[in-house]
Design an enzyme around this catalytic site. Structure first.
Site, PDB file in Angstrom:
ATOM      1  N   VAL A 119       0.841  -1.209   0.000  1.00  0.00           N
ATOM      2  CA  VAL A 119       0.000   0.000   0.000  1.00  0.00           C
ATOM      3  C   VAL A 119       0.876   1.260   0.000  1.00  0.00           C
ATOM      4  CG1 VAL A 119      -1.660   1.349   1.337  1.00  0.00           C
ATOM      5  CG2 VAL A 119      -1.939  -1.123   1.141  1.00  0.00           C
ATOM      6  N   LYS A 122     -14.148   1.427   4.656  1.00  0.00           N
ATOM      7  CA  LYS A 122     -13.187   0.379   4.305  1.00  0.00           C
ATOM      8  C   LYS A 122     -13.660  -1.004   4.781  1.00  0.00           C
ATOM      9  CE  LYS A 122      -9.492  -1.802   3.298  1.00  0.00           C
ATOM     10  NZ  LYS A 122      -8.384  -1.659   2.428  1.00  0.00           N
ATOM     11  N   LEU A 166     -18.001 -12.509  -7.914  1.00  0.00           N
ATOM     12  CA  LEU A 166     -19.002 -13.567  -7.882  1.00  0.00           C
ATOM     13  C   LEU A 166     -18.397 -14.864  -8.426  1.00  0.00           C
ATOM     14  CD1 LEU A 166     -22.192 -11.635  -9.141  1.00  0.00           C
ATOM     15  CD2 LEU A 166     -21.547 -12.150  -6.784  1.00  0.00           C
ATOM     16  N   GLY A 179      -8.728 -15.602   0.571  1.00  0.00           N
ATOM     17  CA  GLY A 179      -7.597 -15.545   1.499  1.00  0.00           C
ATOM     18  C   GLY A 179      -7.012 -14.154   1.458  1.00  0.00           C
ATOM     19  N   CYS A 218      -6.359  -9.253   3.857  1.00  0.00           N
ATOM     20  CA  CYS A 218      -7.385  -8.225   4.050  1.00  0.00           C
ATOM     21  C   CYS A 218      -8.752  -8.774   4.435  1.00  0.00           C
ATOM     22  CB  CYS A 218      -7.491  -7.382   2.789  1.00  0.00           C
ATOM     23  SG  CYS A 218      -5.899  -6.733   2.301  1.00  0.00           S
TER      24      CYS A 218
HETATM   25  C1  UGA Z   1      -9.015  -6.777  -1.101  1.00  0.00           C
HETATM   26  C2  UGA Z   1     -10.002  -5.798  -1.753  1.00  0.00           C
HETATM   27  O1  UGA Z   1     -10.424  -6.331  -3.007  1.00  0.00           O
HETATM   28  C3  UGA Z   1      -9.346  -4.421  -1.959  1.00  0.00           C
HETATM   29  O2  UGA Z   1     -10.308  -3.514  -2.464  1.00  0.00           O
HETATM   30  C4  UGA Z   1      -8.826  -3.920  -0.609  1.00  0.00           C
HETATM   31  O3  UGA Z   1      -8.177  -2.675  -0.716  1.00  0.00           O
HETATM   32  C5  UGA Z   1      -7.832  -4.916  -0.066  1.00  0.00           C
HETATM   33  O4  UGA Z   1      -8.506  -6.193   0.114  1.00  0.00           O
HETATM   34  C6  UGA Z   1      -7.321  -4.389   1.258  1.00  0.00           C
HETATM   35  O5  UGA Z   1      -8.086  -4.332   2.207  1.00  0.00           O
HETATM   36  O6  UGA Z   1      -6.180  -3.914   1.330  1.00  0.00           O
HETATM   37  P1  UGA Z   1      -7.002  -8.302  -1.977  1.00  0.00           P
HETATM   38  O7  UGA Z   1      -7.202  -9.039  -0.700  1.00  0.00           O
HETATM   39  O8  UGA Z   1      -5.658  -7.840  -2.322  1.00  0.00           O
HETATM   40  O9  UGA Z   1      -7.953  -7.001  -2.019  1.00  0.00           O
HETATM   41  O10 UGA Z   1      -7.463  -9.233  -3.188  1.00  0.00           O
HETATM   42  P2  UGA Z   1      -8.852  -9.595  -3.876  1.00  0.00           P
HETATM   43  O11 UGA Z   1      -8.683  -9.480  -5.332  1.00  0.00           O
HETATM   44  O12 UGA Z   1      -9.964  -8.853  -3.284  1.00  0.00           O
HETATM   45  O13 UGA Z   1      -9.000 -11.152  -3.521  1.00  0.00           O
HETATM   46  C7  UGA Z   1      -9.156 -11.606  -2.195  1.00  0.00           C
HETATM   47  C8  UGA Z   1      -9.478 -13.080  -2.187  1.00  0.00           C
HETATM   48  O14 UGA Z   1     -10.788 -13.309  -2.653  1.00  0.00           O
HETATM   49  C9  UGA Z   1      -8.560 -13.955  -3.050  1.00  0.00           C
HETATM   50  O15 UGA Z   1      -8.209 -15.120  -2.339  1.00  0.00           O
HETATM   51  C10 UGA Z   1      -9.412 -14.286  -4.253  1.00  0.00           C
HETATM   52  O16 UGA Z   1      -9.064 -15.520  -4.850  1.00  0.00           O
HETATM   53  C11 UGA Z   1     -10.797 -14.353  -3.627  1.00  0.00           C
HETATM   54  N1  UGA Z   1     -11.877 -14.114  -4.587  1.00  0.00           N
HETATM   55  C12 UGA Z   1     -12.006 -12.907  -5.210  1.00  0.00           C
HETATM   56  C13 UGA Z   1     -12.800 -15.136  -4.832  1.00  0.00           C
HETATM   57  O17 UGA Z   1     -12.707 -16.251  -4.278  1.00  0.00           O
HETATM   58  N2  UGA Z   1     -13.821 -14.876  -5.722  1.00  0.00           N
HETATM   59  C14 UGA Z   1     -13.955 -13.677  -6.331  1.00  0.00           C
HETATM   60  O18 UGA Z   1     -14.935 -13.525  -7.111  1.00  0.00           O
HETATM   61  C15 UGA Z   1     -13.022 -12.673  -6.078  1.00  0.00           C
END
Ligand code: UGA
Length: 457
Positions: A16, A227, A274, A281, A284
């Site tokens: 970040v 947030k 979705l 995981g 965050c």
């Molecule tokens: C998340 C949020 O998307 C960001 O907006 C936020 O700023 C960030 O946390 C934070 O708090 O700093 P991040 O954890 O980096 O971002 O990644 P994501 O792309 O959101 O994915 C998180 C998890 O959800 C991954 O394990 C991903 O595989 C899973 N996921 C995501 C799913 O299982 N299905 C989906 O449709 C999307």
């Protein structure tokens, strides 16, 4: 002498802090990144990021070479020479789910000392007398006002809103997409202590982003909750989808991907987040949902939806291993390949990664695990899976050799390229458990490979 453009201090050089610092420097602001880690200072000042983040290295190299950004060890030098101080240090989970604020408090103390010095003798600080402190770390509502601000006021002997400004401005960056999310954000949120603080930050953001990005101004507490509410709703969308996936698996002919596509095209719902899979995981979602639950519980508020979101998520990794067990009729003595270890593609981060939960369960069931990930194998071996009996392969193909089944745990683009014949040729038993829904089942079935996808019977 003070230049017309603001000087920026970024406290914390995680993804970040460093991405934001590089972006501000790229927009023409002088940036000093402050960290307590000497090793990180050397890496950043050599023009590289100390961790893997897609597209970041060239920007760091550019802004370090041009002299717009540098890293220093410690806080005070960076604080002294700045007009805006962004706090981007970690807020890890404590065992009860609440946030550990020790890093934030440490930075606030240093800022307090710096504010005192610069207010009392602006000359020493190159004219950077009035500073605006911006909390960007994810903190529970009330933290900026009740924790950060009093520390700065106490150590500086100065008054917020008069001698220095303070705002809370959450970030919404996804790891792996942090550069894109920083350069083209959906929105920016400014939680302001007082109007002047908010105006200063708004001016700075407008200089960086122009008029195109919506910028919302609100109270610091509302900004803090934006947030948590955003991350919790995104996590809810995922767990909800996984619950629908579990229902879909019970009925012939249903495919959750088709279902959620139909659902997501409703503009009130939206198509993103979705995707069914092995669960969410990262550093965050799990941390933030737990922190919001703990915050609510302390105030006597029940969080039925959030509890279910976490329960469904814990179940999802288990469910993925159950699918392998069901297909193989047992796990003991079987060789299971795991493609992907990081919690998502384009990062080497394995915090709360479903792969760790799945590997632990496979090993408990006496299966042999062969893992491959394009970038996270070192951190897996040295930290996340340290001491666990996992074989690390040099390539996806090597991991597949002789395996009884393969679990796709992370949707790295290179895995999408693997053709059915490769699985068929290399594996002892061509069984693919598609934990991220990246393959076309029909194509695989025609190619002689059984592909079991989450959310499809
Ligand atoms: C998340 C949020 O998307 C960001 O907006 C936020 O700023 C960030 O946390 C934070 O708090 O700093 P991040 O954890 O980096 O971002 O990644 P994501 O792309 O959101 O994915 C998180 C998890 O959800 C991954 O394990 C991903 O595989 C899973 N996921 C995501 C799913 O299982 N299905 C989906 O449709 C999307």
């Amino acid at each position: 002498m003070k230049s017309a453009k603001k000087s920026v201090c970024i406290a914390g050089t995680g993804y970040v802090g460093l991405v934001a610092g590089s972006f501000f420097a790229d927009k023409g602001f002088k940036v000093v990144c402050s960290t307590l880690d000497e090793h990180k200072v050397d890496i950043i000042n050599s023009g590289k990021a100390p961790f893997y983040e897609k597209d970041l290295d060239p920007i760091v190299e550019k802004v370090v070479r041009s002299g717009m950004m540098r890293a220093v060890r410690g806080r005070i030098e960076a604080i002294r020479g700045s007009d805006l101080i962004f706090i981007s240090v970690g807020t890890p989970s404590l065992p009860d789910g609440s946030c550990d604020l020790s890093f934030i408090k440490g930075v606030a103390e240093e800022i307090g000392k710096g504010v005192k010095e610069c207010c009392d003798s602006p000359g020493v600080c190159g004219g950077h007398g009035y500073k605006v402190v911006v909390v960007r770390s994810t903190v529970i509502p009330g933290t900026t006002r009740n924790v950060v601000l009093p520390i700065i006021e106490k150590l500086s002997g100065k008054k917020a809103g008069k001698d220095f400004g303070i705002c809370m401005s959450p970030e919404f960056l996804r790891q792996g997409d942090a550069v894109q999310d920083t350069y083209i954000p959906d929105r920016l949120v400014i939680g302001e202590h007082d109007e002047k603080s908010g105006e200063e930050l708004l001016k700075f953001y407008r200089e960086c982003y122009g008029k195109k990005v919506p910028i919302l101004r609100m109270s610091m507490e509302s900004a803090e909750l934006v947030k948590y509410a955003s991350n919790s709703l995104l996590a809810t969308k995922i767990s909800f989808t996984n619950e629908i996936a579990n229902i879909a698996e019970k009925i012939e002919g249903i495919d959750v991907t088709e279902v959620m596509k139909g659902v997501g095209l409703d503009s009130r719902i939206g198509p993103k987040f979705l995707n069914a899979g092995a669960g969410f995981g990262g550093s965050c979602f799990p941390k933030d949902v737990k922190a919001l639950m703990s915050f609510a519980k302390e105030r006597g508020c029940e969080t039925k939806i959030l509890s279910s979101v976490m329960e469904v998520n814990a179940e999802q990794a288990r469910h993925t291993v159950d699918l392998v067990e069901r297909e193989l009729g047992g796990l003991s003595g079987k060789t299971i390949a795991m493609l992907g270890l990081s919690f998502k593609p384009d990062t080497d981060d394995m915090r709360e990664a479903p792969s760790v939960k799945m590997i632990t369960r496979l090993l408990e069931a006496k299966a042999k695990v062969k893992a491959y990930d394009p970038v996270s194998m070192k951190s897996a071996e040295e930290y996340w899976l340290k001491g666990k009996n996992v074989e690390y392969a040099k390539s996806a193909e090597e991991a597949l050799k002789g395996a009884d089944a393969v679990i796709i745990a992370t949707e790295w683009p290179v895995f999408k390229e693997i053709k059915p014949e490769t699985f068929r040729k290399l594996m002892k038993n061509p069984l693919v458990i598609d934990g991220r829904r990246i393959y076309d089942t029909k194509e695989f079935s025609n190619g002689g490979v059984k592909c079991v996808g989450i959310g499809r019977k």
